[in-house]
Motif scaffolding. Structure first.
Motif, PDB file in Angstrom:
ATOM      1  N   PHE A  11       0.677  -1.289   0.105  1.00 31.84           N
ATOM      2  CA  PHE A  11      -0.023  -0.122   0.024  1.00 31.84           C
ATOM      3  C   PHE A  11       0.806   1.222  -0.113  1.00 31.84           C
ATOM      4  CE2 PHE A  11      -3.289  -2.872   0.642  1.00 31.84           C
ATOM      5  CZ  PHE A  11      -3.025  -3.784   1.855  1.00 31.84           C
ATOM      6  N   VAL A  12       0.218   2.546   0.223  1.00 34.24           N
ATOM      7  CA  VAL A  12       1.242   3.798   0.005  1.00 34.24           C
ATOM      8  C   VAL A  12       0.712   4.945   1.249  1.00 34.24           C
ATOM      9  CG1 VAL A  12       1.816   5.143  -1.726  1.00 34.24           C
ATOM     10  CG2 VAL A  12       0.643   3.260  -2.381  1.00 34.24           C
ATOM     11  N   LEU A  13       1.776   5.880   1.395  1.00 26.90           N
ATOM     12  CA  LEU A  13       1.467   7.060   2.348  1.00 26.90           C
ATOM     13  C   LEU A  13       1.978   8.544   1.804  1.00 26.90           C
ATOM     14  CD1 LEU A  13       3.591   4.761   4.293  1.00 26.90           C
ATOM     15  CD2 LEU A  13       2.547   5.839   5.791  1.00 26.90           C
ATOM     16  N   SER A  14       1.281   9.608   2.471  1.00 22.17           N
ATOM     17  CA  SER A  14       1.795  10.842   1.938  1.00 22.17           C
ATOM     18  C   SER A  14       1.649  11.934   2.929  1.00 22.17           C
ATOM     19  CB  SER A  14       0.683  11.569   0.753  1.00 22.17           C
ATOM     20  OG  SER A  14      -0.482  11.876   1.490  1.00 22.17           O
ATOM     21  N   LEU A 134       8.095  -1.273   0.381  1.00 23.32           N
ATOM     22  CA  LEU A 134       8.483  -1.351   1.811  1.00 23.32           C
ATOM     23  C   LEU A 134       7.479  -1.796   2.931  1.00 23.32           C
ATOM     24  CD1 LEU A 134      11.291  -1.133   3.371  1.00 23.32           C
ATOM     25  CD2 LEU A 134      10.577   1.209   4.036  1.00 23.32           C
ATOM     26  N   LEU A 135       7.957  -2.895   3.855  1.00 27.17           N
ATOM     27  CA  LEU A 135       6.738  -3.422   4.893  1.00 27.17           C
ATOM     28  C   LEU A 135       7.702  -3.584   5.946  1.00 27.17           C
ATOM     29  CD1 LEU A 135       4.033  -4.660   5.828  1.00 27.17           C
ATOM     30  CD2 LEU A 135       5.003  -6.795   4.811  1.00 27.17           C
ATOM     31  N   MET A 136       6.967  -2.975   7.356  1.00 23.14           N
ATOM     32  CA  MET A 136       7.404  -3.179   8.589  1.00 23.14           C
ATOM     33  C   MET A 136       6.546  -3.176   9.441  1.00 23.14           C
ATOM     34  SD  MET A 136       9.495   0.470   8.797  1.00 23.14           S
ATOM     35  CE  MET A 136       8.804   1.848   7.859  1.00 23.14           C
ATOM     36  N   VAL A 137       6.956  -3.775  10.763  1.00 23.35           N
ATOM     37  CA  VAL A 137       5.924  -4.084  11.919  1.00 23.35           C
ATOM     38  C   VAL A 137       6.488  -2.698  12.879  1.00 23.35           C
ATOM     39  CG1 VAL A 137       5.246  -5.226  13.722  1.00 23.35           C
ATOM     40  CG2 VAL A 137       5.934  -6.405  11.586  1.00 23.35           C
ATOM     41  N   ILE A 138       5.575  -1.873  13.117  1.00 23.85           N
ATOM     42  CA  ILE A 138       6.021  -0.692  14.048  1.00 23.85           C
ATOM     43  C   ILE A 138       5.275  -1.042  15.441  1.00 23.85           C
ATOM     44  CG2 ILE A 138       6.249   0.884  12.227  1.00 23.85           C
ATOM     45  CD1 ILE A 138       3.578   2.091  12.925  1.00 23.85           C
ATOM     46  N   THR A 139       4.379  -1.523  15.801  1.00 20.35           N
ATOM     47  CA  THR A 139       3.746  -1.904  16.968  1.00 20.35           C
ATOM     48  C   THR A 139       3.170  -3.491  17.007  1.00 20.35           C
ATOM     49  OG1 THR A 139       3.151   0.265  17.257  1.00 20.35           O
ATOM     50  CG2 THR A 139       2.106  -1.228  18.945  1.00 20.35           C
ATOM     51  N   GLN A 140       3.652  -4.126  18.064  1.00 21.97           N
ATOM     52  CA  GLN A 140       2.881  -5.567  18.053  1.00 21.97           C
ATOM     53  C   GLN A 140       2.917  -6.017  19.487  1.00 21.97           C
ATOM     54  OE1 GLN A 140       5.957  -8.733  17.136  1.00 21.97           O
ATOM     55  NE2 GLN A 140       7.447  -7.135  16.510  1.00 21.97           N
ATOM     56  N   ASN A 157       3.073  -0.583   5.468  1.00 22.81           N
ATOM     57  CA  ASN A 157       2.999  -1.058   4.263  1.00 22.81           C
ATOM     58  C   ASN A 157       3.146  -0.286   3.234  1.00 22.81           C
ATOM     59  OD1 ASN A 157       3.048  -3.207   2.161  1.00 22.81           O
ATOM     60  ND2 ASN A 157       1.559  -4.348   3.104  1.00 22.81           N
ATOM     61  N   GLY A 158       3.940   0.348   2.598  1.00 23.74           N
ATOM     62  CA  GLY A 158       4.237   1.323   1.761  1.00 23.74           C
ATOM     63  C   GLY A 158       3.724   2.599   2.140  1.00 23.74           C
ATOM     64  N   SER A 159       2.591   3.173   1.620  1.00 18.73           N
ATOM     65  CA  SER A 159       2.175   4.509   2.500  1.00 18.73           C
ATOM     66  C   SER A 159       1.005   4.340   3.163  1.00 18.73           C
ATOM     67  CB  SER A 159       1.974   5.424   1.143  1.00 18.73           C
ATOM     68  OG  SER A 159       0.834   4.918   0.257  1.00 18.73           O
ATOM     69  N   ASN A 160       0.514   3.166   3.630  1.00 16.04           N
ATOM     70  CA  ASN A 160      -0.647   2.974   4.553  1.00 16.04           C
ATOM     71  C   ASN A 160      -0.313   2.071   5.669  1.00 16.04           C
ATOM     72  OD1 ASN A 160      -2.899   4.037   2.734  1.00 16.04           O
ATOM     73  ND2 ASN A 160      -2.423   2.532   1.294  1.00 16.04           N
ATOM     74  N   TYR A 161      -1.252   2.089   6.572  1.00 16.53           N
ATOM     75  CA  TYR A 161      -0.897   1.016   7.822  1.00 16.53           C
ATOM     76  C   TYR A 161      -1.789  -0.153   7.444  1.00 16.53           C
ATOM     77  CZ  TYR A 161      -0.012   5.401  10.212  1.00 16.53           C
ATOM     78  OH  TYR A 161       0.409   6.828  10.409  1.00 16.53           O
ATOM     79  N   VAL A 162      -1.267  -1.216   8.187  1.00 20.24           N
ATOM     80  CA  VAL A 162      -1.880  -2.509   8.163  1.00 20.24           C
ATOM     81  C   VAL A 162      -2.050  -3.078   9.672  1.00 20.24           C
ATOM     82  CG1 VAL A 162      -2.509  -4.829   7.178  1.00 20.24           C
ATOM     83  CG2 VAL A 162      -1.465  -3.115   5.672  1.00 20.24           C
ATOM     84  N   VAL A 163      -3.454  -3.372   9.866  1.00 19.84           N
ATOM     85  CA  VAL A 163      -3.374  -3.972  11.247  1.00 19.84           C
ATOM     86  C   VAL A 163      -4.188  -5.326  11.011  1.00 19.84           C
ATOM     87  CG1 VAL A 163      -5.870  -3.025  11.613  1.00 19.84           C
ATOM     88  CG2 VAL A 163      -4.421  -3.883  13.562  1.00 19.84           C
ATOM     89  N   SER A 164      -3.330  -6.356  11.825  1.00 16.80           N
ATOM     90  CA  SER A 164      -3.669  -7.787  11.713  1.00 16.80           C
ATOM     91  C   SER A 164      -3.621  -8.293  13.291  1.00 16.80           C
ATOM     92  CB  SER A 164      -2.650  -8.613  10.962  1.00 16.80           C
ATOM     93  OG  SER A 164      -2.490  -7.888   9.573  1.00 16.80           O
ATOM     94  N   VAL A 165      -4.534  -9.492  13.133  1.00 18.85           N
ATOM     95  CA  VAL A 165      -4.658 -10.103  14.403  1.00 18.85           C
ATOM     96  C   VAL A 165      -4.810 -11.491  13.954  1.00 18.85           C
ATOM     97  CG1 VAL A 165      -5.727  -8.602  15.967  1.00 18.85           C
ATOM     98  CG2 VAL A 165      -7.215 -10.305  14.537  1.00 18.85           C
ATOM     99  N   CYS A 179      -4.210   6.912   5.421  1.00 21.94           N
ATOM    100  CA  CYS A 179      -3.265   6.727   4.657  1.00 21.94           C
ATOM    101  C   CYS A 179      -2.041   7.352   5.653  1.00 21.94           C
ATOM    102  CB  CYS A 179      -3.085   7.794   3.311  1.00 21.94           C
ATOM    103  SG  CYS A 179      -4.576   7.238   2.403  1.00 21.94           S
ATOM    104  N   ALA A 180      -1.020   6.646   5.850  1.00 22.71           N
ATOM    105  CA  ALA A 180       0.160   6.919   6.541  1.00 22.71           C
ATOM    106  C   ALA A 180       0.938   8.145   5.898  1.00 22.71           C
ATOM    107  CB  ALA A 180       1.107   5.740   6.782  1.00 22.71           C
ATOM    108  N   SER A 181       0.825   8.466   4.333  1.00 19.84           N
ATOM    109  CA  SER A 181       1.541   9.464   3.886  1.00 19.84           C
ATOM    110  C   SER A 181       0.999  10.610   4.388  1.00 19.84           C
ATOM    111  CB  SER A 181       1.266   9.215   2.181  1.00 19.84           C
ATOM    112  OG  SER A 181      -0.104   9.020   2.024  1.00 19.84           O
ATOM    113  N   GLN A 182      -0.496  10.809   4.930  1.00 22.09           N
ATOM    114  CA  GLN A 182      -1.031  12.182   5.235  1.00 22.09           C
ATOM    115  C   GLN A 182      -0.677  12.426   6.842  1.00 22.09           C
ATOM    116  OE1 GLN A 182      -5.181  11.287   4.833  1.00 22.09           O
ATOM    117  NE2 GLN A 182      -5.182  11.545   2.577  1.00 22.09           N
TER     118      GLN A 182
END
Length: 260
Positions: A11-14, A134-140, A157-165, A179-182
């Motif tokens: 995904f993508v950020l701004s 680029l994909l990285m975990v920032i909180t877990q 994940n790119g410019s967006n966040y992704v949350v998973s359980v 959007c993380a880019s914002q």
């Protein structure tokens, strides 16, 4: 929302600016939950003024990867700066993956069927360059076992966040958050209400971003079977190659863990 194989989405950020976002306190948009935090007993809290004492350890190739720095907006306020850099030797760090993570004290554990509220803040620097690969975990919330994917995670994940359980499975229940880019160049306040249960019967996971609900599951397994020793981690855990970036830097603000 649907079940996804973990880490399949890119995904993508701004960037934008908001004076309100520099406040590290949560501003709830829903008046019915505006006093939610006051109903939880604080188990642990740090504004980082006294250093990294809330941590049990740091997983990084060097002590310089996780340090206390001045808040970029508020004089006298301290935050944690975390970075990873290509060319550093990560072979002796955890499983050898590229990471610089804060491991919170293990006596603050997430016991199944108990109700927790975790609050924290993240800051993506204005100089950050978003890479769609680029994909990285920032909180877990990491299960007590050393192996396996986290029971709950928030990714960039790119410019967006992704949350998973997930519950003892590599199959995750995931959602993209735009959007993380914002959020570049300003503080973002997060709140996670987490009731872990590997069976799913009592499981509940709710996430707020700047006081707005962005993710919620009920009855979806969010812990590993028999695990009452899960713990909190924050920082950068890279799940993809550096690609075009030689260094990645994030800031983390005050952290509070409460239990009801």
């Amino acid at each position: 929302m649907k079940r996804l194989k973990p880490f399949l989405c890119v995904f993508v950020l701004s960037c934008c600016w908001s004076a309100h976002a520099q406040d590290l306190s949560m501003q709830w948009s829903d008046p019915t939950i505006s006093s939610l935090g006051s109903t939880f007993t604080t188990l642990a809290r740090s504004d980082w003024q006294a250093g990294l004492g809330l941590l049990s350890s740091v997983q990084s190739p060097s002590a310089d990867n996780v340090t206390i720095v001045d808040d970029p907006f508020v004089a006298g306020r301290k935050v944690v700066q975390v970075y990873v850099r290509s060319g550093q030797n990560y072979s002796q760090v955890a499983n050898g993956s590229v990471r610089a993570e804060m491991v919170f004290k293990r006596d603050v554990k997430f016991v199944q069927k108990q109700d927790y509220l975790v609050r924290w803040s993240t800051y993506i620097p204005a100089s950050y360059v978003f890479d769609p690969k680029l994909l990285m975990v920032i909180t877990q919330i990491h299960q007590s076992a050393l192996a396996g994917s986290p029971a709950m995670e928030l990714d960039l994940n790119g410019s967006n966040y992704v949350v998973s359980v997930r519950g003892n499975s590599h199959e995750a229940y995931s959602k993209q958050i735009c959007c993380a880019s914002q959020d570049q160049g300003k503080w973002v306040n997060w709140a996670l209400r987490y009731v872990p249960d590997s069976s799913g019967a009592h499981a509940s996971t709710q996430l707020w971003k700047n006081g707005v609900a962005v993710f919620a599951t009920q009855g979806v397994p969010n812990a590993y079977p028999g695990d009452n020793d899960a713990y909190l981690k924050m920082g950068i855990y890279l799940l993809s190659p550096f690609q075009s970036l030689n260094q990645i830097t994030l800031l983390f603000g005050e952290v509070t863990i409460g239990q009801q």
